[in-house]
Design a protein around this motif. Structure first.
Motif, PDB file in Angstrom:
ATOM      1  N   ARG A  23      -6.698   1.850  -5.441  1.00 47.66           N
ATOM      2  CA  ARG A  23      -5.800   1.223  -6.416  1.00 47.66           C
ATOM      3  C   ARG A  23      -5.345   2.235  -7.470  1.00 47.66           C
ATOM      4  O   ARG A  23      -4.185   2.209  -7.910  1.00 47.66           O
ATOM      5  CB  ARG A  23      -6.510   0.046  -7.088  1.00 47.66           C
ATOM      6  CG  ARG A  23      -6.868  -1.094  -6.153  1.00 47.66           C
ATOM      7  CD  ARG A  23      -5.639  -1.701  -5.489  1.00 47.66           C
ATOM      8  NE  ARG A  23      -4.731  -2.261  -6.468  1.00 47.66           N
ATOM      9  CZ  ARG A  23      -4.718  -3.529  -6.846  1.00 47.66           C
ATOM     10  NH1 ARG A  23      -5.613  -4.373  -6.330  1.00 47.66           N
ATOM     11  NH2 ARG A  23      -3.835  -3.966  -7.723  1.00 47.66           N
ATOM     12  N   LEU A  24      -6.247   3.136  -7.861  1.00 50.07           N
ATOM     13  CA  LEU A  24      -5.907   4.161  -8.845  1.00 50.07           C
ATOM     14  C   LEU A  24      -4.792   5.060  -8.336  1.00 50.07           C
ATOM     15  O   LEU A  24      -3.910   5.470  -9.097  1.00 50.07           O
ATOM     16  CB  LEU A  24      -7.149   5.000  -9.174  1.00 50.07           C
ATOM     17  CG  LEU A  24      -6.958   6.164 -10.144  1.00 50.07           C
ATOM     18  CD1 LEU A  24      -6.566   5.645 -11.533  1.00 50.07           C
ATOM     19  CD2 LEU A  24      -8.223   7.003 -10.239  1.00 50.07           C
ATOM     20  N   PHE A  25      -4.797   5.338  -7.019  1.00 58.07           N
ATOM     21  CA  PHE A  25      -3.788   6.215  -6.429  1.00 58.07           C
ATOM     22  C   PHE A  25      -2.640   5.440  -5.794  1.00 58.07           C
ATOM     23  O   PHE A  25      -1.918   5.966  -4.941  1.00 58.07           O
ATOM     24  CB  PHE A  25      -4.440   7.136  -5.398  1.00 58.07           C
ATOM     25  CG  PHE A  25      -5.386   8.138  -5.994  1.00 58.07           C
ATOM     26  CD1 PHE A  25      -4.942   9.055  -6.932  1.00 58.07           C
ATOM     27  CD2 PHE A  25      -6.723   8.160  -5.636  1.00 58.07           C
ATOM     28  CE1 PHE A  25      -5.811   9.981  -7.494  1.00 58.07           C
ATOM     29  CE2 PHE A  25      -7.597   9.071  -6.183  1.00 58.07           C
ATOM     30  CZ  PHE A  25      -7.141   9.990  -7.122  1.00 58.07           C
ATOM     31  N   ASP A  26      -2.466   4.186  -6.195  1.00 61.55           N
ATOM     32  CA  ASP A  26      -1.308   3.372  -5.802  1.00 61.55           C
ATOM     33  C   ASP A  26      -1.224   3.117  -4.302  1.00 61.55           C
ATOM     34  O   ASP A  26      -0.128   3.120  -3.719  1.00 61.55           O
ATOM     35  CB  ASP A  26      -0.002   4.040  -6.278  1.00 61.55           C
ATOM     36  CG  ASP A  26       0.062   4.132  -7.793  1.00 61.55           C
ATOM     37  OD1 ASP A  26      -0.386   3.195  -8.468  1.00 61.55           O
ATOM     38  OD2 ASP A  26       0.557   5.165  -8.293  1.00 61.55           O
ATOM     39  N   TYR A  27      -2.370   2.901  -3.666  1.00 61.84           N
ATOM     40  CA  TYR A  27      -2.357   2.464  -2.276  1.00 61.84           C
ATOM     41  C   TYR A  27      -1.896   1.008  -2.212  1.00 61.84           C
ATOM     42  O   TYR A  27      -2.120   0.234  -3.154  1.00 61.84           O
ATOM     43  CB  TYR A  27      -3.757   2.577  -1.661  1.00 61.84           C
ATOM     44  CG  TYR A  27      -4.068   3.935  -1.077  1.00 61.84           C
ATOM     45  CD1 TYR A  27      -4.347   4.086   0.275  1.00 61.84           C
ATOM     46  CD2 TYR A  27      -4.078   5.075  -1.882  1.00 61.84           C
ATOM     47  CE1 TYR A  27      -4.645   5.325   0.808  1.00 61.84           C
ATOM     48  CE2 TYR A  27      -4.363   6.323  -1.351  1.00 61.84           C
ATOM     49  CZ  TYR A  27      -4.652   6.437  -0.008  1.00 61.84           C
ATOM     50  OH  TYR A  27      -4.934   7.679   0.518  1.00 61.84           O
ATOM     51  N   ARG A  28      -1.263   0.639  -1.106  1.00 67.86           N
ATOM     52  CA  ARG A  28      -0.787  -0.728  -0.915  1.00 67.86           C
ATOM     53  C   ARG A  28      -1.700  -1.476   0.048  1.00 67.86           C
ATOM     54  O   ARG A  28      -2.424  -0.871   0.837  1.00 67.86           O
ATOM     55  CB  ARG A  28       0.637  -0.731  -0.348  1.00 67.86           C
ATOM     56  CG  ARG A  28       1.659   0.015  -1.206  1.00 67.86           C
ATOM     57  CD  ARG A  28       3.067  -0.135  -0.657  1.00 67.86           C
ATOM     58  NE  ARG A  28       3.173   0.285   0.724  1.00 67.86           N
ATOM     59  CZ  ARG A  28       3.353   1.543   1.118  1.00 67.86           C
ATOM     60  NH1 ARG A  28       3.406   2.511   0.209  1.00 67.86           N
ATOM     61  NH2 ARG A  28       3.453   1.842   2.395  1.00 67.86           N
ATOM     62  N   ASP A  29      -1.620  -2.796  -0.001  1.00 61.77           N
ATOM     63  CA  ASP A  29      -2.371  -3.667   0.912  1.00 61.77           C
ATOM     64  C   ASP A  29      -3.868  -3.337   0.902  1.00 61.77           C
ATOM     65  O   ASP A  29      -4.520  -3.336   1.958  1.00 61.77           O
ATOM     66  CB  ASP A  29      -1.820  -3.551   2.344  1.00 61.77           C
ATOM     67  CG  ASP A  29      -0.344  -3.886   2.423  1.00 61.77           C
ATOM     68  OD1 ASP A  29       0.091  -4.741   1.630  1.00 61.77           O
ATOM     69  OD2 ASP A  29       0.366  -3.310   3.258  1.00 61.77           O
ATOM     70  N   ARG A  45      -2.999   1.425   2.323  1.00 57.03           N
ATOM     71  CA  ARG A  45      -1.959   2.282   2.899  1.00 57.03           C
ATOM     72  C   ARG A  45      -1.216   3.005   1.774  1.00 57.03           C
ATOM     73  O   ARG A  45      -0.995   2.452   0.699  1.00 57.03           O
ATOM     74  CB  ARG A  45      -0.954   1.465   3.714  1.00 57.03           C
ATOM     75  CG  ARG A  45      -1.534   0.781   4.927  1.00 57.03           C
ATOM     76  CD  ARG A  45      -0.441   0.181   5.811  1.00 57.03           C
ATOM     77  NE  ARG A  45       0.368  -0.796   5.101  1.00 57.03           N
ATOM     78  CZ  ARG A  45       1.652  -0.630   4.787  1.00 57.03           C
ATOM     79  NH1 ARG A  45       2.269   0.492   5.089  1.00 57.03           N
ATOM     80  NH2 ARG A  45       2.321  -1.586   4.165  1.00 57.03           N
ATOM     81  N   LYS A  46      -0.833   4.253   2.085  1.00 62.59           N
ATOM     82  CA  LYS A  46       0.020   5.007   1.181  1.00 62.59           C
ATOM     83  C   LYS A  46       0.777   6.053   1.981  1.00 62.59           C
ATOM     84  O   LYS A  46       0.199   6.701   2.864  1.00 62.59           O
ATOM     85  CB  LYS A  46      -0.808   5.691   0.078  1.00 62.59           C
ATOM     86  CG  LYS A  46       0.052   6.458  -0.930  1.00 62.59           C
ATOM     87  CD  LYS A  46      -0.771   7.075  -2.040  1.00 62.59           C
ATOM     88  CE  LYS A  46       0.133   7.786  -3.025  1.00 62.59           C
ATOM     89  NZ  LYS A  46      -0.641   8.383  -4.145  1.00 62.59           N
ATOM     90  N   ASP A  47       2.066   6.208   1.675  1.00 65.81           N
ATOM     91  CA  ASP A  47       2.867   7.216   2.364  1.00 65.81           C
ATOM     92  C   ASP A  47       2.469   8.606   1.873  1.00 65.81           C
ATOM     93  O   ASP A  47       2.536   8.889   0.671  1.00 65.81           O
ATOM     94  CB  ASP A  47       4.361   6.999   2.099  1.00 65.81           C
ATOM     95  CG  ASP A  47       4.859   5.687   2.682  1.00 65.81           C
ATOM     96  OD1 ASP A  47       4.173   5.147   3.574  1.00 65.81           O
ATOM     97  OD2 ASP A  47       5.919   5.203   2.243  1.00 65.81           O
TER      98      ASP A  47
END
Length: 212
Positions: A23-29, A45-47
């Motif tokens: 969550r800190l690194f802006d992962y999704r789902d 997930r994160k691009d």
């Protein structure tokens, strides 16, 4: 029953570390789910996450548990209590075990990301070592769950080569025109070369990171 509750709490605390780092690194789902008889997992997930982000996320699971276990060991009221001793032991044992450089433990994933990602032959050799290690541990301890882990890792070995080939195909197409939907592209390739159900489970959504 008390020991099981303590163990589940330790596992949840471990996975919360992974989850909060994602969550800190802006992962999704992002989510946490328990796997009966095997443990739990935090996914997201994160691009194109950076290597540093991946390392911090992997370390965010075991390191807080080790620090907490060490800190509680200096608290007499907890150290001298039976449940407290169990908590300290499990915090240290579970998280230290997860740092072993054996795939799919966190330590193994760290070694894999640093040394073997993009090198299918070395990756396969690393996983063969993991299969042998878990197989030997399962035989020595008589724990069927450990043998199941060995089988699961064995299933990922041929799929590692397949992932490498699919990534090469994707990069070749991307140089011409990037596929608009990566997930559809991957599943389209999977339909062209069917796999048995167990292989699809082993393939898993984590392999999609290679294409992002």
């Amino acid at each position: 029953a008390t020991g099981m509750v303590v163990l589940l709490g330790v596992i949840l605390f471990h996975e919360l570390g992974h989850y909060l780092a994602m969550r800190l690194f802006d992962y999704r789902d992002t989510t946490i789910f328990f796997i009966p008889f095997l443990g739990a997992a935090a996914t997201g997930r994160k691009d194109r996450p950076s290597l540093a982000e991946e390392m911090l996320i992997l370390l965010a699971g075991p390191m807080p548990g080790l620090v907490l276990g060490a800190a509680l060991a200096f608290v007499p009221a907890i150290r001298e209590n039976e449940i407290g001793r169990d908590l300290i032991l499990m915090l240290v044992a579970v998280n230290l075990f997860n740092l072993f450089p054996i795939f799919p433990l966190d330590g193994g994933k760290i070694v894999h990301a640093l040394l073997f990602a993009g090198r299918p032959l070395l990756d396969a050799a690393f996983k063969v070592l993991a299969v042998a290690s878990f197989g030997a541990l399962g035989w020595w301890s008589g724990e069927a769950v450990v043998v199941v882990i060995a089988v699961f890792v064995a299933l990922t070995i041929p799929l590692g080569f397949r992932t490498f080939r699919m990534e090469a195909e994707f990069r070749a197409e991307e140089r011409v025109s990037r596929p608009p939907d990566i997930v559809r592209w991957i599943f389209g390739r999977l339909r062209e070369k069917p796999m048995i159900f167990a292989q699809k489970i082993a393939y898993g959504p984590t392999n999609m990171k290679a294409f992002e």
